[in-house]
Motif scaffolding. Structure first.
Motif, short mmCIF file in Angstrom:
data_model
loop_
_atom_site.label_atom_id
_atom_site.label_comp_id
_atom_site.label_asym_id
_atom_site.label_seq_id
_atom_site.Cartn_x
_atom_site.Cartn_y
_atom_site.Cartn_z
N LEU A 59 107.36 69.58 35.91
CA LEU A 59 106.16 69.22 35.13
C LEU A 59 104.88 69.55 35.89
O LEU A 59 104.87 69.56 37.12
CB LEU A 59 106.18 67.73 34.80
CG LEU A 59 106.82 67.27 33.48
CD1 LEU A 59 105.97 67.70 32.29
CD2 LEU A 59 108.23 67.76 33.34
N PRO A 60 103.78 69.77 35.16
CA PRO A 60 102.49 70.03 35.81
C PRO A 60 101.80 68.76 36.27
O PRO A 60 101.96 67.70 35.65
CB PRO A 60 101.69 70.71 34.69
CG PRO A 60 102.24 70.09 33.44
CD PRO A 60 103.70 69.87 33.69
N ALA A 61 101.01 68.85 37.32
CA ALA A 61 100.23 67.70 37.81
C ALA A 61 98.83 68.16 38.16
O ALA A 61 98.63 68.86 39.14
CB ALA A 61 100.91 67.06 39.02
N VAL B 50 107.25 68.23 40.37
CA VAL B 50 105.96 68.60 39.81
C VAL B 50 105.38 69.73 40.63
O VAL B 50 105.78 69.98 41.77
CB VAL B 50 104.96 67.42 39.78
CG1 VAL B 50 105.48 66.28 38.93
CG2 VAL B 50 104.62 66.96 41.19
N TYR B 51 104.40 70.42 40.03
CA TYR B 51 103.68 71.45 40.77
C TYR B 51 102.18 71.16 40.69
O TYR B 51 101.66 70.72 39.68
CB TYR B 51 104.00 72.86 40.27
CG TYR B 51 103.71 73.12 38.81
CD1 TYR B 51 102.55 73.80 38.41
CD2 TYR B 51 104.59 72.72 37.82
CE1 TYR B 51 102.30 74.06 37.07
CE2 TYR B 51 104.35 72.97 36.48
CZ TYR B 51 103.19 73.64 36.11
OH TYR B 51 102.93 73.88 34.78
N ALA B 52 101.52 71.34 41.83
CA ALA B 52 100.09 71.09 41.95
C ALA B 52 99.54 72.11 42.94
O ALA B 52 100.29 72.66 43.76
CB ALA B 52 99.83 69.68 42.45
N GLY B 53 98.24 72.35 42.89
CA GLY B 53 97.70 73.37 43.78
C GLY B 53 96.26 73.16 44.15
O GLY B 53 95.50 72.49 43.43
N GLN B 54 95.86 73.72 45.29
CA GLN B 54 94.46 73.68 45.70
C GLN B 54 93.62 74.51 44.72
O GLN B 54 94.01 75.61 44.34
CB GLN B 54 94.30 74.27 47.10
CG GLN B 54 94.99 73.50 48.20
CD GLN B 54 95.02 74.31 49.48
OE1 GLN B 54 95.69 75.33 49.56
NE2 GLN B 54 94.29 73.85 50.49
N LYS C 152 110.42 66.07 44.07
CA LYS C 152 109.86 67.21 44.79
C LYS C 152 108.45 67.52 44.30
O LYS C 152 108.11 67.27 43.13
CB LYS C 152 110.74 68.45 44.61
CG LYS C 152 112.13 68.31 45.22
CD LYS C 152 112.94 69.58 45.00
CE LYS C 152 114.33 69.45 45.64
NZ LYS C 152 115.13 70.69 45.46
N LEU C 153 107.65 68.10 45.21
CA LEU C 153 106.34 68.61 44.84
C LEU C 153 106.21 70.04 45.37
O LEU C 153 106.40 70.28 46.56
CB LEU C 153 105.21 67.74 45.40
CG LEU C 153 103.80 68.13 44.94
CD1 LEU C 153 102.90 66.90 44.82
CD2 LEU C 153 103.12 69.14 45.87
#
Length: 475
Positions: A8-10, A27-31, A61-62
């Motif tokens: 899922l997106p975060a 989830v995936y998150a980014g700068q 997991k991230l």
């Protein structure tokens, strides 16, 4: 069958928590500087550290998204800015740029950085098994396959590449360009989609104007009096304005009834004429547009929904099912996580697909749904000619429960209007339920009939469980 990861997106820590609460495995998150979401993105280094710690405490997991296509200036600062992120030990880096992948792998191979899996972003447009093997040899452990692949092509890649992880998008916005490689935003606003600053120009409102090519090859708009300016020639026919003899609804229905994209090969007479587009905020700035047998791709796409294909993807052996939407609401994250979690669990258990899941996704604002290119359909199935905004068809997100009293009354922070007598859906990790709202109080405990909208705090009787729930008004 093995259960694939649900990813899922975060866009924030609150989104991260909702994703995990409602069934996500990762989830995936980014700068903002190095991912393709520079806006509506709160993840700086401190938030990434907290997010990784919370994910690992839950056994989740991230993945850190770092998938821009870099220009020289960002290459110069990339390793310096990524080093403290790598020290946080995310579960993977999602990357697209071949040069940046090379630089990161060199740091790991020389022992300066710890080994962290690299997942190849969909931005790399991987569409065949040979490309998968190439990236595998470059040190990539997972390939996020292009959105332009059919289910059969995904299966062929899985058969040819059994020893690499594969990830497939199953829900979210689709771009009119090839996996996000669109130039419209950059053309209009100098905001490059491939640097994370897309303005979604494909969603804007456009009007169409009849035009004629001149003898010199230029295009001139047809004037109100029927002429087309100098150079058209006195015998040039006057095109009719779009709408007087071209019926979009009729043509779309006719095209959808044909068995193939090209139909029977016939084209509407007006399709061979030249037309000009005008964006609503740029009066007088006319742009030529051409249409072929596949349609006109400057208009916006419907949203991807592949919940009905989860069972097939599980049988193929896809390792991760991914949902798009780092700029979407917490409600979107919770709803999609819950629905796709149920679809995965049903598929693995051998239960038949539950059509109710389709209805639940209608509770999200969307531009209409399509399965994209997972199944081949006429081009009109992908396009939304009627509007560029998202709208719910079953339910509307109206508030968040931020606290519950012992008597079962819940404090709600409102997002949209709702009233006594409305049918509400209480969306909760323990299970959803519906009720008719019987009463409401303002912050001072006084009876009221309507919560007019955002931002308000009201009290409503919901019973249990309700703490941390999301509320939707059934349409």
């Amino acid at each position: 069958m093995n259960a694939p990861e649900l990813l899922l997106p975060a866009g924030s820590l609150r989104h991260l928590r909702a994703a995990f609460d409602f069934g996500a495995d990762a989830v995936y998150a980014g700068q903002p500087r190095y991912s393709l979401r520079a806006r509506n993105n709160e993840f700086r280094l401190e938030q990434l550290a907290q997010g990784i710690a919370e994910a690992h405490a839950r056994g989740k997991k991230l993945f850190v998204t770092s998938n821009l296509i870099a220009h020289n200036d960002k290459v110069r600062t990339y390793l310096r800015d990524l080093a403290p992120v790598v020290e946080l030990r995310p579960d993977a880096l999602i990357m697209a740029d071949a040069g940046l992948i090379m630089l990161v792998r060199e740091e790991m191979e020389r022992g300066r950085w710890p080994e962290i899996p690299i997942h190849l972003s969909v931005q790399a447009n991987t569409t065949n098994w040979a490309a998968v093997k190439f990236w595998q040899r470059a040190g990539v452990s997972r390939i996020i396959l292009s959105r332009e692949l059919s289910l059969d092509e995904v299966a062929q890649i899985r058969d040819a590449c059994p020893d690499v992880e594969l990830e497939v998008f199953v829900h979210g916005a689709l771009c009119i360009a090839y996996s996000g490689r669109c130039l419209l935003s950059g053309y209009f606003n100098r905001r490059d989609p491939n640097q994370g600053t897309c303005t979604n120009a494909c969603r804007w409102s456009y009007t169409t104007h009849a035009a004629q090519p001149t003898e010199t090859g230029d295009v001139q708009p047809v004037t109100a009096g029927g002429g087309c300016g100098s150079g058209c020639g006195s015998d040039a026919p006057d095109p009719q304005p779009l709408g007087t003899e071209f019926d979009w609804a009729r043509e779309q229905a006719d095209a959808e009834a044909r068995p193939a994209t090209t139909g029977d090969g016939r084209r509407h007479p007006l399709a061979d004429r030249v037309w000009l587009l005008q964006e609503s905020q740029r009066p007088g700035e006319l742009m030529p547009i051409m249409e072929d047998e596949h349609g006109t791709y400057i208009l916006n796409s419907r949203d991807l929904r592949a919940v009905e294909y989860v069972e097939r993807l599980v049988r193929i052996g896809v390792d991760s099912l991914k949902i798009e939407g780092r700029t979407k609401s917490v409600y979107y994250v919770a709803r999609t996580a819950q629905v796709y979690r149920r679809a995965i669990d049903d598929a693995v258990a051998g239960r038949p697909f539950n059509p109710e899941l389709l209805r639940e996704l209608e509770g999200l604002a969307s531009r209409g749904y399509t399965s994209g290119l997972l199944e081949r359909r006429p081009a009109q199935d992908y396009q939304n000619y009627l509007s560029g905004h998202s709208a719910p068809t079953r339910a509307q997100y109206v508030g968040d429960v931020i606290g519950v009293r012992a008597d079962g009354w819940a404090e709600v922070e409102t997002k949209n209007r709702f009233a006594v007598g409305d049918r509400l859906e209480v969306i909760h990790p323990a299970g959803n339920r519906t009720l008719t709202l019987s009463a409401m109080q303002d912050g001072n405990g006084q009876p009221i009939e309507v919560a007019a909208g955002n931002p308000l705090r009201v009290w409503v009787p919901l019973g249990a469980p309700a703490d941390g729930a999301l509320l939707a008004r059934l349409v």
